[in-house]
Write a protein that holds these residues in place. Structure first.
Motif, PDB file in Angstrom:
ATOM      1  N   GLY A  54      -0.318  -1.661 -16.697  1.00 55.40           N
ATOM      2  CA  GLY A  54       0.589  -3.283 -17.193  1.00 55.40           C
ATOM      3  C   GLY A  54       1.100  -3.009 -19.274  1.00 55.40           C
ATOM      4  O   GLY A  54       0.078  -2.072 -19.362  1.00 55.40           O
ATOM      5  N   SER A  55       1.467  -4.120 -19.194  1.00 54.76           N
ATOM      6  CA  SER A  55       2.152  -3.944 -20.753  1.00 54.76           C
ATOM      7  C   SER A  55       2.139  -5.745 -21.431  1.00 54.76           C
ATOM      8  O   SER A  55       2.736  -6.487 -20.065  1.00 54.76           O
ATOM      9  CB  SER A  55       2.993  -2.680 -21.281  1.00 54.76           C
ATOM     10  N   GLY A  56       2.602  -5.849 -22.921  1.00 51.81           N
ATOM     11  CA  GLY A  56       2.833  -7.202 -23.209  1.00 51.81           C
ATOM     12  C   GLY A  56       1.705  -7.752 -22.279  1.00 51.81           C
ATOM     13  O   GLY A  56       0.876  -8.144 -22.299  1.00 51.81           O
ATOM     14  N   LYS A  57       2.990  -8.993 -21.454  1.00 53.60           N
ATOM     15  CA  LYS A  57       2.197 -10.324 -21.720  1.00 53.60           C
ATOM     16  C   LYS A  57       1.273  -9.745 -20.457  1.00 53.60           C
ATOM     17  O   LYS A  57       0.842 -10.809 -19.631  1.00 53.60           O
ATOM     18  CB  LYS A  57       3.227 -11.545 -21.104  1.00 53.60           C
ATOM     19  N   ASN A  58       2.138  -8.874 -19.660  1.00 52.32           N
ATOM     20  CA  ASN A  58       1.651  -8.560 -18.196  1.00 52.32           C
ATOM     21  C   ASN A  58       0.065  -7.350 -18.087  1.00 52.32           C
ATOM     22  O   ASN A  58       0.262  -7.098 -17.168  1.00 52.32           O
ATOM     23  CB  ASN A  58       2.396  -7.553 -17.614  1.00 52.32           C
ATOM     24  N   ARG A  59       0.019  -6.906 -19.909  1.00 49.73           N
ATOM     25  CA  ARG A  59      -1.130  -6.257 -19.840  1.00 49.73           C
ATOM     26  C   ARG A  59      -2.500  -7.268 -19.017  1.00 49.73           C
ATOM     27  O   ARG A  59      -2.747  -7.577 -19.798  1.00 49.73           O
ATOM     28  CB  ARG A  59      -1.535  -6.236 -21.355  1.00 49.73           C
TER      29      ARG A  59
END
Length: 331
Positions: free
Chosen positions: A173-178
């Motif tokens: 994932g990336s950002g807040k979903n990392r």
């Protein structure tokens, strides 16, 4: 040789000196040189039997036990203190031994003189700015006492094999979903290590946490036991025997070995570390180490300050000013 008084070991002059007239004794004490050999004893043999020839102080001594802290102090005859050197209690009773104590075969002479020890203690008081107001003035009314404490030292060679699960981090994932994940894999290895002079204090009179803070003592400077170095000083008899001390040393060695093995594990983290260790060449010795100690009462509680008598390390206990702490938190 001048007035007939009993000479005492003087750390500042590094000689036996009469406390009454100041005359230096012509007696020469054992000193360390390039030929000095400090004896190590086989641990397994000693645990089976300690010979009577290895017991006693090689000098006339009197033992008393404090009924408050249970420390056993050993004095020169005629110089028994009226209060416990460790906690200040006056509840002292003669201590009758079933067997003489195992004699220390090496020691570290006191090298810090009392004026230097008091300077260190005064400087320590000055750094305790979270203590109550007037703390230093009230606490420094007592005198620092020079003591020799009993220690056991242990040596061992260790060969160890270890297994563990090594973990490597990876992310999805990336950002807040990392999110971070761990990829586990099997790992193993071998390690050889030598423990030299692992220290176990056999004192009950000095608080263990304080001693840990002023350790290590410079055991490379040990000299053969000579009763002259103890003349005029209080010695604490060991109360943690060889068997119990050897068990404590093994716990310390196991913890250190586990840490060394953990450092070999590859990856970012690990779990399920199992260490299979084989100990050999296990030896020990009984030594005496010097400290300066100040015991004082503030309010209704007793505190200690300890100075390593072979170097300038110091540790102490003190009361806290909760008003100052509260103000600091507010700031």
């Amino acid at each position: 040789p001048a007035c007939g008084g009993e000479a005492e070991w003087n750390p500042a002059k590094h000689a036996l000196v009469c406390p009454y007239c100041g005359t230096e004794s012509p007696a020469e004490l054992e000193e360390r040189d390039d030929t000095t050999v400090i004896v190590e004893h086989d641990l397994a043999t000693a645990l089976r039997s300690i010979p009577d020839s290895a017991r006693g102080w090689n000098a006339e001594k009197v033992s008393v036990q404090c009924q408050s802290c249970k420390a056993i102090s050993v004095f020169d005859p005629g110089k028994i203190s009226q209060s416990c050197q460790f906690c200040g209690s006056t509840a002292l009773v003669p201590y009758e031994q079933v067997k003489d104590a195992i004699r220390p075969e090496s020691l570290l002479p006191m090298t810090i003189a009392e004026p230097n020890a008091r300077e260190l203690i005064r400087a320590w008081y000055g750094r305790q700015w979270l203590a109550p107001n007037g703390f230093a003035g009230k606490a420094t009314t007592d005198t620092a006492k020079g003591l020799y404490l009993p220690y056991w030292t242990f040596d061992a060679s260790v060969d160890a094999r270890w297994t563990a699960e090594s973990g490597e981090y990876y992310y999805t994932g990336s950002g807040k979903n990392r999110q971070r994940h761990v990829r586990w894999s099997a790992a193993s290895g071998e390690l050889s290590h030598t423990f030299d002079d692992d220290l176990v204090c056999a004192s009950l009179g000095v608080h263990p946490l304080l001693l840990r803070k002023v350790e290590p003592f410079p055991t490379a400077s040990l000299i053969p036991y000579d009763a002259g170095y103890l003349s005029g000083w209080t010695v604490e008899r060991y109360q943690i025997d060889l068997v119990t001390s050897a068990q404590r040393s093994r716990v310390q060695m196991d913890a250190a070995l586990r840490s060394l093995c953990a450092k070999q594990i590859p990856g970012d983290t690990y779990r399920n570390l199992v260490v299979d260790a084989t100990y050999s060449n296990q030896t020990f010795k009984h030594i005496l180490t010097p400290v300066w100690m100040l015991s004082y009462v503030y309010g209704a509680k007793s505190f200690q300050v300890v100075v390593n008598g072979g170097k300038r390390s110091i540790a102490g206990e003190r009361p806290w000013s909760w008003i100052k702490i509260a103000l600091l938190v507010l700031l």
